[in-house]
Motif scaffolding. Structure first.
Motif, PDB file in Angstrom:
ATOM      1  N   ALA A  50       0.837  -1.202   0.000  1.00 25.56           N
ATOM      2  CA  ALA A  50       0.000   0.000   0.000  1.00 25.56           C
ATOM      3  C   ALA A  50       0.867   1.246   0.000  1.00 25.56           C
ATOM      4  O   ALA A  50       1.925   1.293   0.626  1.00 25.56           O
ATOM      5  CB  ALA A  50      -0.910  -0.003   1.222  1.00 25.56           C
ATOM      6  N   GLY A  51       0.394   2.268  -0.695  1.00 24.61           N
ATOM      7  CA  GLY A  51       1.086   3.549  -0.759  1.00 24.61           C
ATOM      8  C   GLY A  51       0.204   4.663  -0.225  1.00 24.61           C
ATOM      9  O   GLY A  51      -0.631   4.458   0.658  1.00 24.61           O
ATOM     10  N   ILE A  52       0.348   5.824  -0.791  1.00 22.83           N
ATOM     11  CA  ILE A  52      -0.344   7.029  -0.343  1.00 22.83           C
ATOM     12  C   ILE A  52      -1.806   7.013  -0.782  1.00 22.83           C
ATOM     13  O   ILE A  52      -2.134   6.621  -1.893  1.00 22.83           O
ATOM     14  CB  ILE A  52       0.361   8.275  -0.909  1.00 22.83           C
ATOM     15  N   LEU A  53      -2.691   7.481   0.114  1.00 23.67           N
ATOM     16  CA  LEU A  53      -4.107   7.643  -0.200  1.00 23.67           C
ATOM     17  C   LEU A  53      -4.359   9.068  -0.699  1.00 23.67           C
ATOM     18  O   LEU A  53      -3.697  10.012  -0.277  1.00 23.67           O
ATOM     19  CB  LEU A  53      -4.970   7.413   1.043  1.00 23.67           C
ATOM     20  N   SER A  54      -5.330   9.214  -1.590  1.00 19.06           N
ATOM     21  CA  SER A  54      -5.746  10.542  -2.047  1.00 19.06           C
ATOM     22  C   SER A  54      -7.232  10.507  -2.340  1.00 19.06           C
ATOM     23  O   SER A  54      -7.834   9.437  -2.459  1.00 19.06           O
ATOM     24  CB  SER A  54      -4.952  10.975  -3.285  1.00 19.06           C
ATOM     25  N   TRP A  55      -7.825  11.695  -2.445  1.00 14.10           N
ATOM     26  CA  TRP A  55      -9.254  11.762  -2.750  1.00 14.10           C
ATOM     27  C   TRP A  55      -9.558  13.000  -3.567  1.00 14.10           C
ATOM     28  O   TRP A  55      -8.805  13.969  -3.576  1.00 14.10           O
ATOM     29  CB  TRP A  55     -10.096  11.705  -1.486  1.00 14.10           C
ATOM     30  N   SER A  56     -10.675  12.936  -4.271  1.00 18.60           N
ATOM     31  CA  SER A  56     -11.138  14.069  -5.068  1.00 18.60           C
ATOM     32  C   SER A  56     -12.656  14.017  -5.139  1.00 18.60           C
ATOM     33  O   SER A  56     -13.275  13.005  -4.821  1.00 18.60           O
ATOM     34  CB  SER A  56     -10.528  14.030  -6.472  1.00 18.60           C
ATOM     35  N   ALA A  57     -13.249  15.119  -5.564  1.00 24.25           N
ATOM     36  CA  ALA A  57     -14.703  15.196  -5.703  1.00 24.25           C
ATOM     37  C   ALA A  57     -15.036  16.070  -6.899  1.00 24.25           C
ATOM     38  O   ALA A  57     -14.214  16.879  -7.349  1.00 24.25           O
ATOM     39  CB  ALA A  57     -15.336  15.757  -4.432  1.00 24.25           C
ATOM     40  N   LYS A  58     -16.245  15.900  -7.410  1.00 24.45           N
ATOM     41  CA  LYS A  58     -16.706  16.661  -8.567  1.00 24.45           C
ATOM     42  C   LYS A  58     -18.195  16.926  -8.395  1.00 24.45           C
ATOM     43  O   LYS A  58     -18.915  16.103  -7.846  1.00 24.45           O
ATOM     44  CB  LYS A  58     -16.460  15.863  -9.844  1.00 24.45           C
ATOM     45  N   SER A  59     -18.651  18.074  -8.879  1.00 25.61           N
ATOM     46  CA  SER A  59     -20.067  18.409  -8.847  1.00 25.61           C
ATOM     47  C   SER A  59     -20.487  18.925 -10.218  1.00 25.61           C
ATOM     48  O   SER A  59     -19.779  19.735 -10.820  1.00 25.61           O
ATOM     49  CB  SER A  59     -20.332  19.478  -7.780  1.00 25.61           C
ATOM     50  N   GLU A  60     -21.619  18.451 -10.704  1.00 23.37           N
ATOM     51  CA  GLU A  60     -22.225  18.921 -11.956  1.00 23.37           C
ATOM     52  C   GLU A  60     -23.478  19.693 -11.564  1.00 23.37           C
ATOM     53  O   GLU A  60     -24.265  19.225 -10.731  1.00 23.37           O
ATOM     54  CB  GLU A  60     -22.610  17.741 -12.858  1.00 23.37           C
ATOM     55  N   ASN A  61     -23.687  20.885 -12.179  1.00 19.76           N
ATOM     56  CA  ASN A  61     -24.752  21.768 -11.724  1.00 19.76           C
ATOM     57  C   ASN A  61     -25.391  22.536 -12.871  1.00 19.76           C
ATOM     58  O   ASN A  61     -24.736  22.790 -13.883  1.00 19.76           O
ATOM     59  CB  ASN A  61     -24.170  22.795 -10.735  1.00 19.76           C
ATOM     60  N   ILE A  62     -26.638  22.927 -12.669  1.00 19.19           N
ATOM     61  CA  ILE A  62     -27.291  23.869 -13.579  1.00 19.19           C
ATOM     62  C   ILE A  62     -26.917  25.258 -13.082  1.00 19.19           C
ATOM     63  O   ILE A  62     -26.984  25.534 -11.880  1.00 19.19           O
ATOM     64  CB  ILE A  62     -28.819  23.671 -13.577  1.00 19.19           C
ATOM     65  N   ALA A  63     -26.479  26.123 -13.976  1.00 20.21           N
ATOM     66  CA  ALA A  63     -26.071  27.478 -13.588  1.00 20.21           C
ATOM     67  C   ALA A  63     -27.285  28.244 -13.065  1.00 20.21           C
ATOM     68  O   ALA A  63     -28.399  28.097 -13.574  1.00 20.21           O
ATOM     69  CB  ALA A  63     -25.439  28.200 -14.773  1.00 20.21           C
ATOM     70  N   SER A  64     -27.052  29.057 -12.031  1.00 19.57           N
ATOM     71  CA  SER A  64     -28.139  29.817 -11.418  1.00 19.57           C
ATOM     72  C   SER A  64     -27.572  31.071 -10.762  1.00 19.57           C
ATOM     73  O   SER A  64     -26.367  31.247 -10.665  1.00 19.57           O
ATOM     74  CB  SER A  64     -28.855  28.961 -10.372  1.00 19.57           C
ATOM     75  N   THR A  65     -28.497  31.914 -10.307  1.00 11.35           N
ATOM     76  CA  THR A  65     -28.122  33.084  -9.516  1.00 11.35           C
ATOM     77  C   THR A  65     -28.844  32.968  -8.184  1.00 11.35           C
ATOM     78  O   THR A  65     -29.768  32.178  -8.039  1.00 11.35           O
ATOM     79  CB  THR A  65     -28.538  34.395 -10.214  1.00 11.35           C
ATOM     80  N   GLY A  66     -28.436  33.724  -7.208  1.00 11.39           N
ATOM     81  CA  GLY A  66     -29.103  33.707  -5.915  1.00 11.39           C
ATOM     82  C   GLY A  66     -28.140  33.380  -4.800  1.00 11.39           C
ATOM     83  O   GLY A  66     -26.926  33.292  -5.004  1.00 11.39           O
TER      84      GLY A  66
END
Length: 165
Positions: A50-66
């Motif tokens: 085993a070596g180094i652990l890493s993580w990532s995340a992503k979000s997909e969205n409809i563009a909006s204001t507010g």
């Protein structure tokens, strides 16, 4: 028996506030491996450690204001600061379908959290369709379970004393 989890029940939160009009979230945890194959390991199969652990995340969205969740502009502003943000992926605390004023917040004691850099924000504006955006996060440090907020130890002591009638 395990209960299935619907994708709409899980959200991605930046600094304890949801990203507006999300359609999809992804979180990925990976582990590097180091090859340890040698003449002594038999030679027919690769051996690893085993070596180094890493993580990532992503979000997909409809563009909006507010203000009921982070928008494209909000996230670009955070990215430009070049500082890590607190990210949580887990269920929302509020019930119902209507977004509360200020946006959804994460449920205490559920999900995963960690510090991350915003590494990419991309907006797409097709003719005749909704504008969308995506945002990528790269973790810095561990991805840990969200801890429940403990009630202060002196809650009972802070309660008003009952008087005899």
């Amino acid at each position: 028996m395990n209960k299935t989890i619907k994708g709409g029940a899980l959200m991605l939160f930046v600094a304890r506030k949801s990203i507006a009009c999300a359609t999809s979230h992804t979180i990925s945890v990976t582990m590097e491996t180091k090859e340890t194959t040698s003449k002594d390991s038999g030679g027919d199969w690769t051996t690893l450690e085993a070596g180094i652990l890493s993580w990532s995340a992503k979000s997909e969205n409809i563009a909006s204001t507010g203000t009921n969740g982070y928008t494209y502009d909000d996230l670009v502003g955070l990215m430009i600061k070049r500082e890590p943000i607190t990210l949580v992926m887990g269920p929302k605390a509020q019930e119902g379908q209507d977004v509360p004023d200020g946006g959804w917040t994460p449920h205490e004691g559920k999900g995963r959290t960690g510090q991350a850099f915003i590494t990419s924000v991309e907006e797409n504006a097709p003719n005749g369709d909704n504008a969308t955006f995506s945002v990528d996060f790269t973790g810095t440090g561990p991805l840990s379970p969200v801890e429940a907020v403990a009630a202060p130890a002196n809650v009972a002591a802070a309660a008003p004393a009952k008087t005899a009638e």
